[in-house]
Design a protein around this motif. Structure first.
Motif, mmCIF file in Angstrom:
data_model
loop_
_atom_site.group_PDB
_atom_site.id
_atom_site.type_symbol
_atom_site.label_atom_id
_atom_site.label_comp_id
_atom_site.label_asym_id
_atom_site.label_seq_id
_atom_site.Cartn_x
_atom_site.Cartn_y
_atom_site.Cartn_z
ATOM 1 N N ASP A 196 35.426 44.582 49.415
ATOM 2 C CA ASP A 196 34.715 44.532 48.140
ATOM 3 C C ASP A 196 33.255 44.157 48.396
ATOM 4 N N THR B 91 36.733 52.831 35.103
ATOM 5 C CA THR B 91 37.760 52.063 35.808
ATOM 6 C C THR B 91 37.141 51.391 37.033
ATOM 7 N N ARG B 92 37.814 50.359 37.521
ATOM 8 C CA ARG B 92 37.400 49.709 38.763
ATOM 9 C C ARG B 92 38.641 49.198 39.479
ATOM 10 N N SER B 93 38.780 49.568 40.765
ATOM 11 C CA SER B 93 39.951 49.165 41.543
ATOM 12 C C SER B 93 39.505 48.770 42.949
ATOM 13 N N ARG C 45 41.394 47.262 46.508
ATOM 14 C CA ARG C 45 42.671 46.930 47.147
ATOM 15 C C ARG C 45 42.456 46.700 48.627
ATOM 16 N N ASN D 51 33.274 54.871 37.434
ATOM 17 C CA ASN D 51 34.564 54.629 38.098
ATOM 18 C C ASN D 51 34.301 54.190 39.521
ATOM 19 N N HIS E 47 36.333 52.798 43.246
ATOM 20 C CA HIS E 47 37.573 52.646 44.005
ATOM 21 C C HIS E 47 37.205 52.203 45.414
ATOM 22 N N GLU F 8 49.609 55.749 41.732
ATOM 23 C CA GLU F 8 49.726 54.293 41.662
ATOM 24 C C GLU F 8 50.290 53.673 42.936
ATOM 25 N N THR G 139 40.314 61.117 34.752
ATOM 26 C CA THR G 139 41.184 60.102 35.330
ATOM 27 C C THR G 139 42.575 60.691 35.543
#
Length: 458
Positions: free
Chosen positions: A16, A128-130, A132, A176, A178, A290, A303
């Protein structure tokens, strides 16, 4: 793009990283201020900070860290559009100026272009924001541990790890993001000629215990590979297809098989399923964003739903439909990429425990890997390919000997239809290992398959 040769000694990069996201945000802000009346834009961002380590004969032969980022700017006016892709330097001010210059260049080109009747863009804003992953050890630690586990063997492998980024922005204010950190160790214990034990360990969180268990299993298989190989006559044999072998079959199906355009034009290898042909009821296949590594949005700004049903209980259930295909054929777009190729293919598991595979196979072929797959009859979904690496002959639930290379030729309607006996209970996560231009954000989750009969022609 920058490369540092001593990557195995570098600390793992931060997943991140606010600087990477801020770089893209700065480019988008500059594009916002440059637009003229009636103009729209989209911007697609790709970046990675990847460590690559190549090993051979149990030693590191090449190591480096690649940092690269690029943005594709598309200018739209009415139904006309043009795109410019440029590499970014990481200097926020300079990159913003370069993006603006690119947009101005596109503006001069648009009057020379024809309208695009199949242009389709989102009519709503969905930001959106992801983020991982991020728990990966330094590459040097991983490589040192792996080579220690493989000591005394001819270990050949390629390790790739680090964060990858995707971003989307448009003139309507959609944003967006990712970011994901993954690793993949694609490796073999080599014996001689075409005899080796090939393995893939990939995921989001490294485990010393898991790689130790996989290495121990590979050593056991290597000892079996050293036995005198058997040559089997062409014919039909009972077979177990490991998840890695299933991945090759699924990869061939992915090129056009699940495409909405290919299905609408009757060019899909699965066209017969649209007409009523079916697989075994235990076969369920989805595009499962997902549970994969791909972003939940695509380059046009649409999306993606968490899952898209492709095959449900052996029956045709749907397709991946890109915006252009949706506009041309009157279908509903579902977030597919321009090629309508799955990026997170997932096949449901069955009831066969991994520990029971040999007993269930009893006598037949244990197929670990396939390669060189192609269609021998696309409309019939008949495919051909070769066995590779560790393929074994099994008798009474025990591995007897390795088998020399064989060619199979069979249809998906037999392998996953009339001849399917069982699927393994726990599908395996397999990350794409291609790194041509950049690492791919794609994955599959596949079980192994026990088939009562598989046709070998050579």
């Amino acid at each position: 793009m920058t490369t540092q040769a001593a990557a195995v000694g570098l600390a793992p990069p931060v997943t991140d990283d606010p600087a990477v996201e801020a770089l893209f945000a700065g480019v988008a802000k500059a594009l916002d201020t440059e637009l003229a009346a009636g103009e729209r834009y989209t911007a697609w961002f790709e970046a990675e900070v990847s460590d690559f380590v190549r090993m051979n004969r149990g030693k590191v032969r090449q190591a480096g860290r690649v940092r690269q980022q690029q943005v594709s700017v598309r200018l739209i006016h009415g139904m006309r559009h043009a795109e410019h892709t440029l590499s970014l330097t990481g200097n926020a001010a300079a990159d913003a100026r370069a993006a603006v210059a690119a947009l101005r260049g596109l503006r001069t080109a648009l009057p020379e272009l024809a309208d695009d009747p199949h242009l389709m863009l989102p009519d709503t804003v969905s930001s959106t924001r992801s983020v991982r992953g991020g728990g990966l050890p330094a590459s040097g630690e991983v490589v040192e541990h792996v080579l220690d586990l493989a000591r005394g063997e001819d270990f050949v492998g390629f390790y790739a790890s680090g964060p990858m980024y995707r971003g989307f922005a448009n003139s309507e204010g959609q944003r967006n993001w990712h970011a994901i950190a993954t690793f993949s160790l694609d490796w073999s214990l080599y014996h001689r000629a075409d005899k080796a034990v090939k393995s893939l360990y990939a995921g989001f969180e490294w485990s010393d215990a898991e790689i130790a268990a996989r290495m121990a299993d590979a050593r056991e298989r290597l000892a079996l590979v050293t036995r005198d190989a058997q040559t089997l006559a062409p014919g039909r044999y009972r077979a177990w297809l490991a998840p890695s072998a299933m991945d090759e079959i699924a990869s061939l199906l992915c090129w056009g098989g699940f495409s909405g355009r290919a299905q609408a034009t009757k060019q899909s290898a699965l066209t017969r399923m649209q007409e009523g042909e079916h697989l075994d009821p235990r076969v369920t296949i989805t595009e499962s964003i997902e549970t994969g590594v791909a972003p939940a949005f695509q380059a046009d700004g649409f999306t993606r739903p968490p899952a898209v049903a492709l095959i449900e209980r052996g029956r045709h259930a749907g397709a991946l439909v890109s915006p252009r295909t949706a506009r041309e054929f009157g279908l509903e777009a579902n977030g597919a990429n321009a090629w309508e190729v799955p990026e997170a293919l997932s096949m449901a598991g069955g009831a066969l425990a991994d520990a029971d595979v040999l007993a269930a196979l009893d006598t037949g072929l244990l197929v670990g890997n396939l390669w060189y797959l192609n269609y021998s009859d696309r409309p019939a979904c008949r495919m051909t390919g070769m066995t590779r690496f560790a393929t074994f002959w099994v008798e009474n639930g025990r591995i007897v000997a390795p088998v020399n290379v064989m060619r199979f030729d069979d249809t998906i309607y037999r392998l996953l239809g009339s001849k399917l006996e069982a699927l393994s209970a726990t599908p395996e996560l397999l990350l794409a290992t291609e790194s041509y231009g950049s690492r791919r954000l794609a994955s599959s989750r596949l079980p192994g398959a026990l088939v009562s009969e598989m046709t070998f022609t050579l």
